[in-house]
Design a protein around this motif. Structure first.
Motif, PDB file in Angstrom:
ATOM      1  N   ALA A  41       0.978  -0.981   0.229  1.00 15.11           N
ATOM      2  CA  ALA A  41      -0.210   0.068   0.131  1.00 15.11           C
ATOM      3  C   ALA A  41       0.579   1.240   0.089  1.00 15.11           C
ATOM      4  CB  ALA A  41      -0.987   0.246   0.921  1.00 15.11           C
ATOM      5  N   LEU A  42       2.191   1.348   0.798  1.00 14.69           N
ATOM      6  CA  LEU A  42       2.760   2.174   1.136  1.00 14.69           C
ATOM      7  C   LEU A  42       3.754   2.605  -0.622  1.00 14.69           C
ATOM      8  CD1 LEU A  42       4.316   5.157   1.956  1.00 14.69           C
ATOM      9  CD2 LEU A  42       5.886   2.863   3.067  1.00 14.69           C
ATOM     10  N   ALA A  43       3.815   0.890  -0.892  1.00 15.32           N
ATOM     11  CA  ALA A  43       5.090   1.593  -2.680  1.00 15.32           C
ATOM     12  C   ALA A  43       3.412   2.570  -3.422  1.00 15.32           C
ATOM     13  CB  ALA A  43       5.011   0.100  -2.913  1.00 15.32           C
ATOM     14  N   ARG A  44       2.243   1.625  -3.703  1.00 16.04           N
ATOM     15  CA  ARG A  44       1.188   2.226  -4.649  1.00 16.04           C
ATOM     16  C   ARG A  44       1.493   3.696  -4.242  1.00 16.04           C
ATOM     17  NH1 ARG A  44      -2.128  -2.704  -6.066  1.00 16.04           N
ATOM     18  NH2 ARG A  44      -0.716  -4.446  -6.546  1.00 16.04           N
ATOM     19  N   GLU A  45       0.871   4.068  -3.102  1.00 19.17           N
ATOM     20  CA  GLU A  45       0.601   5.313  -2.776  1.00 19.17           C
ATOM     21  C   GLU A  45       2.079   6.558  -3.025  1.00 19.17           C
ATOM     22  OE1 GLU A  45       1.214   8.036   1.682  1.00 19.17           O
ATOM     23  OE2 GLU A  45       0.062   6.194   1.778  1.00 19.17           O
ATOM     24  N   ILE A  46       3.248   5.831  -3.058  1.00 16.49           N
ATOM     25  CA  ILE A  46       4.532   6.760  -2.920  1.00 16.49           C
ATOM     26  C   ILE A  46       4.198   6.715  -4.697  1.00 16.49           C
ATOM     27  CG2 ILE A  46       6.647   6.666  -3.367  1.00 16.49           C
ATOM     28  CD1 ILE A  46       6.703   5.793  -0.750  1.00 16.49           C
ATOM     29  N   LEU A  47       3.870   5.469  -5.379  1.00 13.97           N
ATOM     30  CA  LEU A  47       4.387   6.070  -6.873  1.00 13.97           C
ATOM     31  C   LEU A  47       3.404   6.493  -7.250  1.00 13.97           C
ATOM     32  CD1 LEU A  47       5.743   4.398  -9.568  1.00 13.97           C
ATOM     33  CD2 LEU A  47       6.549   3.479  -7.132  1.00 13.97           C
ATOM     34  N   SER A  48       1.735   7.048  -6.784  1.00 12.07           N
ATOM     35  CA  SER A  48       0.978   7.703  -7.665  1.00 12.07           C
ATOM     36  C   SER A  48       1.026   9.023  -7.516  1.00 12.07           C
ATOM     37  CB  SER A  48      -0.369   7.282  -6.848  1.00 12.07           C
ATOM     38  OG  SER A  48      -1.218   5.517  -6.743  1.00 12.07           O
ATOM     39  N   HIS A  49       2.106   9.155  -6.202  1.00 12.15           N
ATOM     40  CA  HIS A  49       2.221  10.926  -5.907  1.00 12.15           C
ATOM     41  C   HIS A  49       3.178  10.867  -6.904  1.00 12.15           C
ATOM     42  CE1 HIS A  49       2.090  14.784  -4.055  1.00 12.15           C
ATOM     43  NE2 HIS A  49       3.507  14.490  -4.339  1.00 12.15           N
ATOM     44  N   GLY A  50       3.795  10.282  -7.474  1.00  9.34           N
ATOM     45  CA  GLY A  50       5.310  10.339  -8.133  1.00  9.34           C
ATOM     46  C   GLY A  50       4.899  10.894  -9.541  1.00  9.34           C
ATOM     47  N   LEU A  51       4.021   9.726  -9.972  1.00  3.07           N
ATOM     48  CA  LEU A  51       3.389  10.130 -11.182  1.00  3.07           C
ATOM     49  C   LEU A  51       2.696  11.468 -11.423  1.00  3.07           C
ATOM     50  CD1 LEU A  51       1.901   6.230 -12.445  1.00  3.07           C
ATOM     51  CD2 LEU A  51       3.919   7.859 -12.732  1.00  3.07           C
ATOM     52  N   ARG A  52       1.922  11.945 -10.698  1.00  6.56           N
ATOM     53  CA  ARG A  52       0.777  12.847 -10.225  1.00  6.56           C
ATOM     54  C   ARG A  52       2.439  14.055 -11.109  1.00  6.56           C
ATOM     55  NH1 ARG A  52      -2.058  10.803  -7.025  1.00  6.56           N
ATOM     56  NH2 ARG A  52      -0.835  11.270  -4.895  1.00  6.56           N
ATOM     57  N   LEU A  53       3.620  14.055 -10.425  1.00  8.97           N
ATOM     58  CA  LEU A  53       4.575  14.645 -10.812  1.00  8.97           C
ATOM     59  C   LEU A  53       5.290  15.598 -12.317  1.00  8.97           C
ATOM     60  CD1 LEU A  53       6.705  14.887  -7.030  1.00  8.97           C
ATOM     61  CD2 LEU A  53       4.784  16.188  -8.114  1.00  8.97           C
ATOM     62  N   LEU A  54       4.799  13.964 -12.875  1.00  7.94           N
ATOM     63  CA  LEU A  54       5.811  13.847 -14.314  1.00  7.94           C
ATOM     64  C   LEU A  54       4.301  14.275 -14.496  1.00  7.94           C
ATOM     65  CD1 LEU A  54       7.124  10.101 -14.459  1.00  7.94           C
ATOM     66  CD2 LEU A  54       8.088  12.541 -14.004  1.00  7.94           C
ATOM     67  N   PRO A  55       5.466  15.047 -16.172  1.00  8.12           N
ATOM     68  CA  PRO A  55       4.077  15.637 -17.255  1.00  8.12           C
ATOM     69  C   PRO A  55       2.989  14.859 -17.741  1.00  8.12           C
ATOM     70  CG  PRO A  55       6.482  16.346 -17.986  1.00  8.12           C
ATOM     71  CD  PRO A  55       6.406  15.419 -16.841  1.00  8.12           C
ATOM     72  N   GLU A  56       2.112  14.741 -17.841  1.00  7.94           N
ATOM     73  CA  GLU A  56       1.071  13.731 -18.305  1.00  7.94           C
ATOM     74  C   GLU A  56       1.433  13.788 -20.225  1.00  7.94           C
ATOM     75  OE1 GLU A  56      -3.644  13.378 -19.224  1.00  7.94           O
ATOM     76  OE2 GLU A  56      -2.864  15.350 -19.194  1.00  7.94           O
ATOM     77  N   GLY A  57       1.943  11.715 -19.905  1.00  5.83           N
ATOM     78  CA  GLY A  57       1.390  11.109 -20.576  1.00  5.83           C
ATOM     79  C   GLY A  57       3.337  10.695 -20.738  1.00  5.83           C
ATOM     80  N   GLN A  58       4.171  11.384 -20.724  1.00  7.43           N
ATOM     81  CA  GLN A  58       5.519  11.392 -20.517  1.00  7.43           C
ATOM     82  C   GLN A  58       6.145   9.798 -20.715  1.00  7.43           C
ATOM     83  OE1 GLN A  58       8.160  12.758 -17.548  1.00  7.43           O
ATOM     84  NE2 GLN A  58       8.885  13.993 -19.338  1.00  7.43           N
TER      85      GLN A  58
END
Length: 528
Positions: A41-58
């Motif tokens: 659950a913690l790993a998925r929480e962190i990855l979800s946040h990381g993807l939000r910080l990347l440009p969309e679709g990159q």
């Protein structure tokens, strides 16, 4: 559609594999190598946040420098569309985990390199999403030459020389710098201790000067993120680009990354002058630089360490049963749970008026004199020299002359519990006014007045009550900000951390100090 349709099955297999591999190792071996797997659950929480910080679709070029069995890669595949993952790479030094992880992910694009990341060379475009729970290896598990080499390589990699008292995770962060693409995002799941200790200063310099520090999220220490590692966890988010002018950093606490309990923007310029980042986000501003600290007025020491409490500390019944001389003992305070009141009264002998009265064996008489005057004591001491684990052979005892003599720790007028848990409506640390002649062991801090304060207290003993009242009025959050915290909500306050607490407000309550100040030429500004 996000993720692979088989990812939940693969994650279940990974968890079974992790449990099996962990079970094949002793907890000591895993602790030595800092191997603490990230929960799903913690790993998925962190990855979800990381993807939000990347440009969309990159397209994602993923890297985990300490991949283990692949908890973060599994989370990435569960959250990101498979076609968005351009490359995925991980490093694992321990083949015990790396080989089975390779087999588990062999049908996916993940490339697991079975090598030591701290010696690896960066190549290619670099990762634009680096997520890592680096090995939590304390500095005392690293030998001198290894530390020196790590420091040299890290300085070459990121331009900052890491303090030699740092854990391995600090080197991992600096060494990863060349592996990141320009504007790449990185998240480090690390102990939050670096935020408030001296050895973390150089790591904080890297975060403020070499990259853009985006956010530090601290999990509530009462909510331990790892079942087998008693550390307070933080996620540090950075972007591989120089920090912009007048940059601010998000500090969040509690809850989740998406929904923290508290969040605050803190100017990076303020962070550069604040040694205790653990103050944020609760604190609204940096700690004020005090003209006077508690260390200017009080000599603050850890209580004494006996070497073996069960041998040296007894109650009155045990002393009488063994026929031991009371004059070779002095009173010692029991654990704080046996002190219901924060003011310790005394009888005419100087013994504390408490239910659980204890006494510390403490004599410097030579053994031959003890044998002549106190044969029962000589016989008892002899029991401490026998057996494979003789008390006299323990480290503290064998460094003393004689081995049964205790440290010089007189009774202190104020004592403090230096470890405790923060509970609603309560304080993690207790300050107690001690009227007795009882000393205290190393579960307490002992606060002795320095000459300036002692001279005033000699004329007016109530001055120490004023000091005690001031200490008890310190805001809990302020006090916690000067200490450190471990998993499970356990807070710790070292002597040097308490010494650094501002005491200007205390001076204002002590008019007796002013004439002494003029006489000694001290504290002019504070008492003006």
């Amino acid at each position: 559609m996000t993720g692979s349709p088989d990812i939940d099955l693969l994650e279940a297999q990974r968890l079974d594999l992790q449990a099996q591999l962990d079970g094949d190792k002793t907890s000591e071996d895993r602790n030595r190598m800092g191997q603490f797997a990230t929960p799903t659950a913690l790993a998925r929480e962190i990855l979800s946040h990381g993807l939000r910080l990347l440009p969309e679709g990159q397209k994602i070029r993923f890297l985990d420098p300490g991949i283990g069995t692949g908890s973060f890669y599994s989370a990435l595949r569960a959250i990101a569309p498979e076609e968005r993952i351009e490359t995925a790479e991980g490093f694992e030094i321990d083949a015990h985990y790396g080989e089975p992880a390779r087999a588990l992910w062999q049908e996916t694009p993940l490339d697991i390199r079975l090598e030591d990341f701290t010696r690896a060379k960066a190549a290619g475009q670099g990762a634009n999403l680096l997520i890592c729970n680096p090995p939590y290896v304390r500095h005392h598990h690293l030998d001198g030459p290894e530390k020196a080499e790590l420091q040299h390589r890290t300085e070459d990699a990121c331009g900052v020389k890491i303090n030699g008292l740092s854990g391995l995770y600090c080197y991992f962060m600096g060494l990863s710098h060349p592996f990141m693409a320009e504007d790449g995002i990185a998240a480090w799941l690390i102990p939050s201790e670096f935020m408030g200790v001296n050895y973390g200063r150089m790591l904080k310099r890297y975060l403020l000067e070499k990259v853009t520090l985006l956010q530090i999220h601290r999990y509530d220490p009462a909510d331990v993120q790892f079942d087998d590692a008693l550390v307070s966890s933080a996620v540090v988010w950075i972007k591989n680009t120089p920090p912009p002018h007048e940059h601010s950093v998000t500090f969040s606490y509690g809850g989740t990354l998406a929904k923290p309990a508290i969040s605050r923007e803190v100017p990076a310029a303020e962070l550069a002058n604040e040694s205790k980042w653990t103050r944020y986000p609760q604190a609204e501003k940096a700690a004020q630089k005090a003209d006077i600290t508690l260390g200017d007025l009080l000599d603050i020491k850890r209580g004494l360490a006996t070497g073996d409490n069960s041998f040296f500390i007894m109650d009155r019944d045990q002393i009488e049963e063994r026929g031991l001389p009371m004059e070779c003992f002095r009173p010692v305070l029991p654990g704080s749970r046996y002190l219901p009141e924060d003011e310790i009264r005394s009888d005419a002998n100087g013994w504390p008026l408490i239910d659980k009265q204890l006494f510390l064996l403490d004599t410097r008489l030579p053994e031959d004199e003890i044998a002549r005057i106190y044969p029962a004591l000589a016989a008892y001491l002899a029991t401490g020299t026998k057996g494979e684990k003789a008390v006299s052979g323990r480290y503290l005892c064998r460094t003393r002359k004689p081995w049964y003599a205790q440290e010089n720790r007189p009774a202190a007028p104020i004592i403090c519990t230096y470890m405790g848990r923060s509970r609603a409506g309560g304080k993690p640390f207790r300050f107690m006014l001690n009227h007795s002649q009882a000393t205290a062991c190393n579960t307490y801090l002992l606060l002795y007045p320095k000459p300036l304060l002692a001279q005033a207290a000699k004329k007016n003993p109530e001055i120490m009550r004023t000091v005690w009242e001031f200490l008890n009025e310190i805001d809990s959050d302020e006090l916690l900000g000067h200490g450190r915290v471990y998993g499970g909500g356990l807070h710790k306050l070292e002597p040097k951390e308490l010494r650094g607490f501002p005491a200007d407000g205390l001076i204002a309550r002590l008019p007796e100090i002013k004439p002494l100040n003029q006489q000694l030429g001290l504290f002019e500004k504070a008492v003006a």
